[in-house]
Structure formats: C-alpha cells, structure tokens
Design a protein around this motif. Structure first.
Motif, PDB file in Angstrom:
ATOM      1  N   GLN A 280      47.609 -25.915   7.887  1.00  0.00           N
ATOM      2  CA  GLN A 280      47.203 -25.160   8.983  1.00  0.00           C
ATOM      3  C   GLN A 280      47.349 -26.148  10.178  1.00  0.00           C
ATOM      4  O   GLN A 280      47.701 -25.959  11.306  1.00  0.00           O
ATOM      5  N   SER A 281      47.191 -27.592   9.646  1.00  0.00           N
ATOM      6  CA  SER A 281      47.662 -28.653  10.982  1.00  0.00           C
ATOM      7  C   SER A 281      49.119 -28.715  11.037  1.00  0.00           C
ATOM      8  O   SER A 281      49.465 -29.012  12.160  1.00  0.00           O
ATOM      9  N   ILE A 282      50.039 -28.204  10.349  1.00  0.00           N
ATOM     10  CA  ILE A 282      51.324 -27.992  10.547  1.00  0.00           C
ATOM     11  C   ILE A 282      51.716 -26.903  11.395  1.00  0.00           C
ATOM     12  O   ILE A 282      52.633 -26.922  12.029  1.00  0.00           O
ATOM     13  N   LEU A 283      50.886 -25.981  10.976  1.00  0.00           N
ATOM     14  CA  LEU A 283      51.222 -24.594  11.972  1.00  0.00           C
ATOM     15  C   LEU A 283      50.853 -25.114  13.398  1.00  0.00           C
ATOM     16  O   LEU A 283      51.339 -24.189  14.113  1.00  0.00           O
ATOM     17  N   ARG A 284      49.840 -25.805  13.544  1.00  0.00           N
ATOM     18  CA  ARG A 284      49.475 -26.035  14.967  1.00  0.00           C
ATOM     19  C   ARG A 284      50.276 -27.331  15.683  1.00  0.00           C
ATOM     20  O   ARG A 284      50.027 -27.633  16.832  1.00  0.00           O
ATOM     21  N   GLN A 285      51.428 -27.764  14.812  1.00  0.00           N
ATOM     22  CA  GLN A 285      52.295 -28.852  15.527  1.00  0.00           C
ATOM     23  C   GLN A 285      52.783 -28.336  16.869  1.00  0.00           C
ATOM     24  O   GLN A 285      53.209 -27.112  17.053  1.00  0.00           O
ATOM     25  N   GLN A 286      52.887 -29.528  17.787  1.00  0.00           N
ATOM     26  CA  GLN A 286      53.662 -28.946  19.124  1.00  0.00           C
ATOM     27  C   GLN A 286      54.605 -29.807  19.295  1.00  0.00           C
ATOM     28  O   GLN A 286      54.779 -31.085  18.760  1.00  0.00           O
ATOM     29  N   GLY A 287      55.553 -29.700  20.305  1.00  0.00           N
ATOM     30  CA  GLY A 287      56.469 -30.584  20.592  1.00  0.00           C
ATOM     31  C   GLY A 287      57.782 -30.631  19.675  1.00  0.00           C
ATOM     32  O   GLY A 287      59.036 -31.330  19.955  1.00  0.00           O
ATOM     33  N   VAL A 288      57.856 -29.323  18.694  1.00  0.00           N
ATOM     34  CA  VAL A 288      58.876 -29.315  17.701  1.00  0.00           C
ATOM     35  C   VAL A 288      59.245 -28.044  17.723  1.00  0.00           C
ATOM     36  O   VAL A 288      58.234 -27.089  17.330  1.00  0.00           O
ATOM     37  N   ALA A 289      60.479 -27.368  17.891  1.00  0.00           N
ATOM     38  CA  ALA A 289      60.672 -26.070  17.939  1.00  0.00           C
ATOM     39  C   ALA A 289      60.653 -25.374  16.618  1.00  0.00           C
ATOM     40  O   ALA A 289      61.221 -26.078  15.589  1.00  0.00           O
ATOM     41  N   ALA A 290      59.854 -24.329  16.471  1.00  0.00           N
ATOM     42  CA  ALA A 290      59.775 -23.762  15.221  1.00  0.00           C
ATOM     43  C   ALA A 290      61.019 -23.467  14.359  1.00  0.00           C
ATOM     44  O   ALA A 290      61.090 -23.240  13.029  1.00  0.00           O
ATOM     45  N   ASP A 291      62.156 -23.042  15.243  1.00  0.00           N
ATOM     46  CA  ASP A 291      63.305 -22.471  14.416  1.00  0.00           C
ATOM     47  C   ASP A 291      64.175 -23.991  13.770  1.00  0.00           C
ATOM     48  O   ASP A 291      65.003 -24.115  13.193  1.00  0.00           O
ATOM     49  N   ARG A 292      63.554 -25.252  14.063  1.00  0.00           N
ATOM     50  CA  ARG A 292      64.108 -26.383  13.381  1.00  0.00           C
ATOM     51  C   ARG A 292      63.036 -26.857  12.049  1.00  0.00           C
ATOM     52  O   ARG A 292      63.237 -27.646  11.343  1.00  0.00           O
ATOM     53  N   LEU A 293      61.960 -25.937  11.968  1.00  0.00           N
ATOM     54  CA  LEU A 293      60.863 -26.325  10.852  1.00  0.00           C
ATOM     55  C   LEU A 293      61.015 -25.396   9.741  1.00  0.00           C
ATOM     56  O   LEU A 293      61.363 -24.317   9.886  1.00  0.00           O
ATOM     57  N   GLU A 294      60.511 -26.012   8.339  1.00  0.00           N
ATOM     58  CA  GLU A 294      59.888 -25.165   7.483  1.00  0.00           C
ATOM     59  C   GLU A 294      58.829 -26.033   6.716  1.00  0.00           C
ATOM     60  O   GLU A 294      58.941 -27.210   6.749  1.00  0.00           O
ATOM     61  N   LEU A 295      58.053 -25.285   5.912  1.00  0.00           N
ATOM     62  CA  LEU A 295      57.148 -25.933   5.367  1.00  0.00           C
ATOM     63  C   LEU A 295      57.238 -25.498   3.727  1.00  0.00           C
ATOM     64  O   LEU A 295      57.462 -24.275   3.268  1.00  0.00           O
ATOM     65  N   VAL A 296      57.107 -26.861   2.836  1.00  0.00           N
ATOM     66  CA  VAL A 296      57.448 -26.471   1.380  1.00  0.00           C
ATOM     67  C   VAL A 296      56.081 -26.894   0.881  1.00  0.00           C
ATOM     68  O   VAL A 296      55.403 -28.082   0.923  1.00  0.00           O
ATOM     69  N   VAL A 297      55.204 -25.970   0.137  1.00  0.00           N
ATOM     70  CA  VAL A 297      54.174 -26.452  -0.521  1.00  0.00           C
ATOM     71  C   VAL A 297      54.573 -26.245  -1.999  1.00  0.00           C
ATOM     72  O   VAL A 297      54.903 -25.444  -2.664  1.00  0.00           O
ATOM     73  N   VAL A 298      54.473 -27.500  -2.707  1.00  0.00           N
ATOM     74  CA  VAL A 298      54.628 -27.576  -4.077  1.00  0.00           C
ATOM     75  C   VAL A 298      53.167 -27.798  -4.828  1.00  0.00           C
ATOM     76  O   VAL A 298      52.494 -28.431  -4.809  1.00  0.00           O
ATOM     77  N   ASP A 299      53.209 -26.927  -5.760  1.00  0.00           N
ATOM     78  CA  ASP A 299      52.019 -26.769  -6.534  1.00  0.00           C
ATOM     79  C   ASP A 299      52.156 -27.195  -7.851  1.00  0.00           C
ATOM     80  O   ASP A 299      52.889 -26.702  -8.712  1.00  0.00           O
ATOM     81  N   ASN A 300      51.548 -28.273  -8.352  1.00  0.00           N
ATOM     82  CA  ASN A 300      51.715 -28.944  -9.572  1.00  0.00           C
ATOM     83  C   ASN A 300      50.536 -28.872 -10.732  1.00  0.00           C
ATOM     84  O   ASN A 300      50.166 -29.355 -11.224  1.00  0.00           O
ATOM     85  N   ASP A 301      50.070 -27.492 -10.585  1.00  0.00           N
ATOM     86  CA  ASP A 301      49.221 -26.850 -11.381  1.00  0.00           C
ATOM     87  C   ASP A 301      49.888 -26.166 -12.446  1.00  0.00           C
ATOM     88  O   ASP A 301      50.763 -25.597 -12.150  1.00  0.00           O
ATOM     89  N   ARG A 302      49.317 -25.908 -13.561  1.00  0.00           N
ATOM     90  CA  ARG A 302      49.988 -25.393 -14.849  1.00  0.00           C
ATOM     91  C   ARG A 302      49.900 -23.656 -14.508  1.00  0.00           C
ATOM     92  O   ARG A 302      51.100 -23.339 -14.821  1.00  0.00           O
ATOM     93  N   THR A 303      49.071 -23.360 -13.981  1.00  0.00           N
ATOM     94  CA  THR A 303      48.969 -21.830 -13.377  1.00  0.00           C
ATOM     95  C   THR A 303      49.413 -21.944 -11.868  1.00  0.00           C
ATOM     96  O   THR A 303      49.173 -22.888 -11.239  1.00  0.00           O
ATOM     97  N   PRO A 304      50.206 -20.857 -11.398  1.00  0.00           N
ATOM     98  CA  PRO A 304      50.302 -21.337 -10.015  1.00  0.00           C
ATOM     99  C   PRO A 304      49.446 -20.735  -9.131  1.00  0.00           C
ATOM    100  O   PRO A 304      49.012 -19.776  -8.194  1.00  0.00           O
ATOM    101  N   SER A 305      48.204 -21.649  -9.004  1.00  0.00           N
ATOM    102  CA  SER A 305      46.909 -21.529  -8.377  1.00  0.00           C
ATOM    103  C   SER A 305      47.014 -21.513  -6.852  1.00  0.00           C
ATOM    104  O   SER A 305      46.206 -20.745  -6.297  1.00  0.00           O
ATOM    105  N   ALA A 306      48.004 -21.995  -6.187  1.00  0.00           N
ATOM    106  CA  ALA A 306      48.102 -22.076  -4.735  1.00  0.00           C
ATOM    107  C   ALA A 306      49.010 -20.990  -4.187  1.00  0.00           C
ATOM    108  O   ALA A 306      49.226 -21.026  -3.178  1.00  0.00           O
ATOM    109  N   ALA A 307      49.380 -20.144  -5.003  1.00  0.00           N
ATOM    110  CA  ALA A 307      50.402 -19.193  -4.579  1.00  0.00           C
ATOM    111  C   ALA A 307      49.650 -18.232  -3.562  1.00  0.00           C
ATOM    112  O   ALA A 307      50.448 -17.812  -2.585  1.00  0.00           O
ATOM    113  N   PRO A 308      48.618 -17.834  -3.779  1.00  0.00           N
ATOM    114  CA  PRO A 308      47.852 -16.869  -2.720  1.00  0.00           C
ATOM    115  C   PRO A 308      47.918 -17.323  -1.287  1.00  0.00           C
ATOM    116  O   PRO A 308      48.106 -16.754  -0.375  1.00  0.00           O
TER     117      PRO A 308
END
Length: 309
Positions: free
Chosen positions: A24-52
């Motif tokens: 959420q703190s990345i979603l609130r970033q200011q001063g950087v155009a959204a079309d320059r950004l992407e967020l990558v969440v990498v889940d290192n759990d055996r099961t995809p627990s962070a997917a939801p």
C-alpha cells in the motif's frame, strides 16, 4: 529518449499484514508517473498464500501489479524470480516488513539520476510497538540502517532492502543473486561486493528512508544476537568464497573477531551483572566478533528458506 521504467520488488513469505502495509505504501508514492511503474510481489511460500492479496492490490493500483510464486525456498531464489518477471531498467527493493513514505521512490530516483549511480541505498528506521520496553533502544537501533547525513557517493554498500539498482550494471540482469546464500542471507552482499570490485558507483539517499516494523518474534535478544553473530560471519565468509580465496583478508577478519569477541564478551558479562542500560549493545558487538571467527560449516546460521509444505 523515453524515461526509464521502474520495477518495485517486494519479496514475501507468509506475512500478509506486513506485505499489505509495504505494498500500500507503494500505491501511495508521489512524484513518479504511474506509467513508469510496476510492482512485483514474489511469494516464497510452498503454496501461493499471497496470491489473493496480490490480486486485491492489482485491482487497486494505477500501475501493473505482477504476482510471482517461487515455491523453491531461498531468499536468492525469490529475488531472482522477481527479477526475471520485472521489466524495469531500474529495480527498487522493499522488504515485506517495511513501509515507504510517499516520496521515497522519487527521492531514490533523483539521487540516482543526479549522481549517475549504479546502486542507491537509503536509511531504515526501526519501529518497535509500544508494548516493547525491554531493550527498546537497542532493538530499534538493530533494525535500523544509518548512514551519512547528506546524499552523495559512498564507498561502502548496504543490504538490498531500501535500494535502487540500475539493471544494466548487474553482472546478470535476470538472476544476479547467488543461490549459495539462499538460506543464510548475504546474497546481496555477494552481489554488491562484486559490483564494487567491478568499479560500480554507490550512492546514499539520506532522505529516502523507510520504516521497518519487525515481526514480534524478532523483537528479542534471542533473535538479534543470533542475527548479529550471522552478520559477523559475513566478511570472513566472503573472503573464503572469493575466487581465488582472499586468505589475508580472512586472517584479518578472524583475528579481529577473536579480539572483539574477547573484549566485548567480558565487558558484556560485567554489564549484565551490573544491569548497565547498554548491555545489549555490548553483547551485540561480542556476537559479531565471534561470528567473524566462527564462520564456517557447522557454525553457519540459516534464517531463510524455511517454507512450510
């Protein structure tokens, strides 16, 4: 010429609350155009627990959010899996127990551009919850990262959390982190040490700080002293792993460690008996010295790569 794209990577493993705060703190970033950004969440759990949670973030974000499931345990595995997905020319790393103020990324980018740095590091400010009173100053200091008061080029390097990397400077732009440090950590030290040897430019962004909120299980001397011991192992292990091995450097760090462990160990014992307020700080220094001396095989401590089935 088009502007560089920026990928923000957050590795996570079964920390939904921390991941939510960090993302959420990345979603609130200011001063950087959204079309320059992407967020990558990498889940290192055996099961995809962070997917939801990643799906919820993708529905809210004004820029792409990519979810990567890396079931093979190990911190280097997770970082490399995210790097393979990330499309940015610049890669920012934020940990899943950190929270970035709204101008964090813009500040990192400004320092990188102004100083033409290959890697930029920023401060980390540890936060302990109000109920933690025992050794509070030490614990908040332990989970903090201090540096110069002003932005500028630096000779040394820090850890990956709260950093910005220029992809073109990496020896391997897809999988730059060594799997030999999957379970002990220090994969970032190996990468940055190699970059330094290759002449990379490191910079410090004094205003680009993040908050770190350690999970309750880490807010104890039992954890931090073990971690201090592991930190102490870093320089000795790095010398031993060099090609060819840096035997003179290894001898230097081990001999320094013997002296440090002996002097601060005795001092910590005395401070513990007398109830000195800085006892934990002194014990920490003794543990780091011992780690420099006892760095090999049976003494290695593993903090990563323990995914549940």
């Amino acid at each position: 010429m088009s502007k560089a794209t920026i990928s923000v990577i957050i590795p996570t493993q079964r920390r939904p609350q921390g991941l939510a705060v960090a993302a959420q703190s990345i979603l609130r970033q200011q001063g950087v155009a959204a079309d320059r950004l992407e967020l990558v969440v990498v889940d290192n759990d055996r099961t995809p627990s962070a997917a939801p949670l990643a799906a919820e973030l993708a529905a809210q974000a004004p820029f792409p959010v990519h979810y990567v499931h890396e079931p093979e345990p190990g911190v280097a595995n997770a970082r490399n899996a995210a790097m393979a997905q990330a499309s940015g020319d610049l890669i920012a790393f934020l940990d899943d127990d950190e929270e970035a103020p709204e101008h964090w990324l813009a500040t990192l980018l400004e320092v990188q551009a102004r100083l033409q740095a290959d890697v930029v590091f920023g401060p980390v400010r540890g936060r302990a919850p109000p109920q933690v009173t025992r050794h509070r100053d030490y614990l908040e200091t332990f989970f903090s990262r201090l540096g110069p008061d002003e932005a500028g080029l630096i000779e040394n390097y820090y850890g990956c959390g709260n950093s910005l990397l220029r992809r073109a400077a990496l020896p391997d732009p897809i999988a730059p982190f060594s799997a030999v440090r999957n379970h002990t950590g220090g994969e970032d030290d190996l990468l940055f040490g190699g970059l330094k040897a290759a002449g990379a430019r490191f910079a410090w962004a004094a205003e680009a700080f993040v908050w770190e909120d350690p999970v309750p299980a880490r807010l104890s001397l039992g954890y931090t002293i073990r971690r201090a011991f592991a930190y102490g192992q870093g320089p000795s292990a790095a010398c031993a792993a060099a090609q060819p091995p840096a035997y003179l450097g290894l001898a230097y760090w081990m001999s320094q460690g013997v002296v440090q462990a002996a002097v601060f160990g005795l001092l910590a014992a005395w401070k513990g008996v007398t109830g000195a307020p800085d006892f934990a700080f002194t014990l920490d220094r003794a543990a780091r010295g011992l780690g420099k001396t006892l760095w090999w095989g049976p003494f290695k401590i593993e903090f990563y790569g323990r995914s549940a089935a």
